[in-house]
Design a protein around this motif. Structure first.
Motif, PDB file in Angstrom:
ATOM      1  N   GLU A  81       0.819  -1.208   0.000  1.00  0.00           N
ATOM      2  CA  GLU A  81       0.000   0.000   0.000  1.00  0.00           C
ATOM      3  C   GLU A  81       0.855   1.260   0.000  1.00  0.00           C
ATOM      4  O   GLU A  81       0.517   2.243  -0.663  1.00  0.00           O
ATOM      5  CB  GLU A  81      -0.948  -0.004   1.197  1.00  0.00           C
ATOM      6  CG  GLU A  81      -2.045  -1.054   1.093  1.00  0.00           C
ATOM      7  CD  GLU A  81      -2.979  -1.050   2.291  1.00  0.00           C
ATOM      8  OE1 GLU A  81      -2.758  -0.217   3.209  1.00  0.00           O
ATOM      9  OE2 GLU A  81      -3.915  -1.867   2.327  1.00  0.00           O
ATOM     10  N   PHE A  85       0.298   4.037  -2.764  1.00  0.00           N
ATOM     11  CA  PHE A  85      -0.329   5.310  -2.393  1.00  0.00           C
ATOM     12  C   PHE A  85       0.683   6.431  -2.178  1.00  0.00           C
ATOM     13  O   PHE A  85       0.466   7.568  -2.618  1.00  0.00           O
ATOM     14  CB  PHE A  85      -1.195   5.138  -1.143  1.00  0.00           C
ATOM     15  CG  PHE A  85      -2.441   4.360  -1.388  1.00  0.00           C
ATOM     16  CD1 PHE A  85      -3.498   4.914  -2.081  1.00  0.00           C
ATOM     17  CD2 PHE A  85      -2.561   3.051  -0.941  1.00  0.00           C
ATOM     18  CE1 PHE A  85      -4.655   4.195  -2.328  1.00  0.00           C
ATOM     19  CE2 PHE A  85      -3.714   2.314  -1.178  1.00  0.00           C
ATOM     20  CZ  PHE A  85      -4.758   2.886  -1.878  1.00  0.00           C
ATOM     21  N   ARG A  86       1.771   6.164  -1.475  1.00  0.00           N
ATOM     22  CA  ARG A  86       2.753   7.210  -1.240  1.00  0.00           C
ATOM     23  C   ARG A  86       3.847   7.228  -2.311  1.00  0.00           C
ATOM     24  O   ARG A  86       4.335   8.289  -2.694  1.00  0.00           O
ATOM     25  CB  ARG A  86       3.385   7.030   0.145  1.00  0.00           C
ATOM     26  CG  ARG A  86       2.836   7.943   1.206  1.00  0.00           C
ATOM     27  CD  ARG A  86       1.334   7.866   1.410  1.00  0.00           C
ATOM     28  NE  ARG A  86       0.877   6.597   1.949  1.00  0.00           N
ATOM     29  CZ  ARG A  86      -0.393   6.334   2.278  1.00  0.00           C
ATOM     30  NH1 ARG A  86      -1.332   7.260   2.074  1.00  0.00           N
ATOM     31  NH2 ARG A  86      -0.747   5.160   2.762  1.00  0.00           N
ATOM     32  N   VAL A  89       0.923   7.237  -6.260  1.00  0.00           N
ATOM     33  CA  VAL A  89      -0.167   8.215  -6.317  1.00  0.00           C
ATOM     34  C   VAL A  89       0.281   9.592  -5.826  1.00  0.00           C
ATOM     35  O   VAL A  89       0.097  10.608  -6.514  1.00  0.00           O
ATOM     36  CB  VAL A  89      -1.385   7.727  -5.497  1.00  0.00           C
ATOM     37  CG1 VAL A  89      -2.463   8.805  -5.452  1.00  0.00           C
ATOM     38  CG2 VAL A  89      -1.941   6.443  -6.099  1.00  0.00           C
ATOM     39  N   GLN A  90       0.852   9.630  -4.647  1.00  0.00           N
ATOM     40  CA  GLN A  90       1.240  10.916  -4.067  1.00  0.00           C
ATOM     41  C   GLN A  90       2.282  11.618  -4.927  1.00  0.00           C
ATOM     42  O   GLN A  90       2.220  12.834  -5.134  1.00  0.00           O
ATOM     43  CB  GLN A  90       1.776  10.693  -2.647  1.00  0.00           C
ATOM     44  CG  GLN A  90       2.053  11.970  -1.881  1.00  0.00           C
ATOM     45  CD  GLN A  90       2.207  11.722  -0.393  1.00  0.00           C
ATOM     46  OE1 GLN A  90       1.348  11.122   0.246  1.00  0.00           O
ATOM     47  NE2 GLN A  90       3.301  12.173   0.177  1.00  0.00           N
ATOM     48  N   SER A 106      -3.889  11.278  -1.873  1.00  0.00           N
ATOM     49  CA  SER A 106      -3.422   9.929  -1.542  1.00  0.00           C
ATOM     50  C   SER A 106      -4.090   9.417  -0.265  1.00  0.00           C
ATOM     51  O   SER A 106      -4.442   8.232  -0.163  1.00  0.00           O
ATOM     52  CB  SER A 106      -1.901   9.898  -1.392  1.00  0.00           C
ATOM     53  OG  SER A 106      -1.475  10.664  -0.273  1.00  0.00           O
ATOM     54  N   SER A 109      -7.781   8.582  -1.128  1.00  0.00           N
ATOM     55  CA  SER A 109      -7.800   7.335  -1.902  1.00  0.00           C
ATOM     56  C   SER A 109      -7.531   6.141  -1.000  1.00  0.00           C
ATOM     57  O   SER A 109      -8.187   5.099  -1.103  1.00  0.00           O
ATOM     58  CB  SER A 109      -6.750   7.394  -3.021  1.00  0.00           C
ATOM     59  OG  SER A 109      -6.958   8.498  -3.869  1.00  0.00           O
ATOM     60  N   PHE A 110      -6.573   6.302  -0.104  1.00  0.00           N
ATOM     61  CA  PHE A 110      -6.215   5.259   0.856  1.00  0.00           C
ATOM     62  C   PHE A 110      -7.417   4.884   1.717  1.00  0.00           C
ATOM     63  O   PHE A 110      -7.699   3.702   1.938  1.00  0.00           O
ATOM     64  CB  PHE A 110      -5.070   5.793   1.719  1.00  0.00           C
ATOM     65  CG  PHE A 110      -4.591   4.877   2.802  1.00  0.00           C
ATOM     66  CD1 PHE A 110      -3.913   3.710   2.501  1.00  0.00           C
ATOM     67  CD2 PHE A 110      -4.790   5.207   4.139  1.00  0.00           C
ATOM     68  CE1 PHE A 110      -3.448   2.879   3.510  1.00  0.00           C
ATOM     69  CE2 PHE A 110      -4.334   4.388   5.145  1.00  0.00           C
ATOM     70  CZ  PHE A 110      -3.657   3.216   4.830  1.00  0.00           C
ATOM     71  N   GLY A 127      -3.723   8.128   6.658  1.00  0.00           N
ATOM     72  CA  GLY A 127      -3.263   8.427   5.314  1.00  0.00           C
ATOM     73  C   GLY A 127      -2.503   9.752   5.264  1.00  0.00           C
ATOM     74  O   GLY A 127      -1.474   9.866   4.582  1.00  0.00           O
TER      75      GLY A 127
END
Length: 204
Positions: A81, A85-86, A89-90, A106, A109-110, A127
């Motif tokens: 994850e 995410f980090r 996405v971020q 992010s 979304s998380f 998040g």
């Protein structure tokens, strides 16, 4: 350099320790908030059903079952994850929306991907914490460490409680919450000061 590293690790430790009480407080507030609406009670009921399913994952509580849960609940989320995410996405959103917008997107979304409305606020909060730790240290290992420790402690407490996912809903420990918030602010201040929030020093 060694002094900086010590303060970086101290900052991460403060963030990790303070997050548990803040998650607890946000969970209580999340539950109270849903209880104020007719549709909220049905969501809480589904959450209880999900908790019951999770509890079954610990039965019987054998070393093999614990090992499987460590893999599924602790290791895979902490690394997978955070990479997505980090790490993806971020980083991508930051190019068009800047760092604050990237952390917000992010984190949201998380929270949404977890599909757990009864725990929306604490997941969203984590998040943000994970996103900030990534930016302040410029290292994906910082949110991975925070995520891993949080999940590991949660798993250990659940296993100790024979798979029961219980939460104290009788009292709000405001002193603990305020103190934890202050410790978390201090932790991020240490990260910002000694790790930098650009391509600076990395956690090592």
């Amino acid at each position: 350099q060694r002094t900086h590293t010590v303060y970086i690790w101290l900052g991460l430790a403060l963030i990790i320790l303070s997050s548990f009480a803040l998650i607890d407080g946000l969970s209580l507030f999340n539950q109270w908030l849903f209880e104020q609406f007719p549709w909220g009670t049905s969501i809480l009921a589904r959450s209880e059903a999900n908790n019951a399913l999770i509890e079954k994952l610990f039965q019987p509580l054998t070393p093999a079952v614990v090992a499987a849960n460590v893999l599924v609940i602790v290791l895979l989320p902490a690394f997978g994850e955070e990479l997505f995410f980090r790490g993806v996405v971020q980083k991508m959103v930051a190019r068009s929306m800047g760092v604050p917008g990237a952390i917000a997107v992010s984190a949201l979304s998380f929270a949404l991907v977890h599909n757990h409305p009864a725990a929306l606020l604490p997941i969203l909060f984590m998040g943000v914490v994970l996103g900030m730790s990534k930016e302040f240290t410029q290292s994906i290992w910082a949110p991975m460490l925070i995520h891993f420790t949080n999940n590991a402690v949660t798993l250990a407490l659940t296993a100790k409680n024979q798979g029961k996912m219980s939460m104290d809903t009788e009292a709000s420990h405001w002193g603990l919450y305020i103190g934890s918030a202050a410790l978390m602010v201090l932790g991020f201040w240490l990260l910002r000061k000694y790790a930098g929030n650009g391509p600076a020093r990395r956690v090592s």
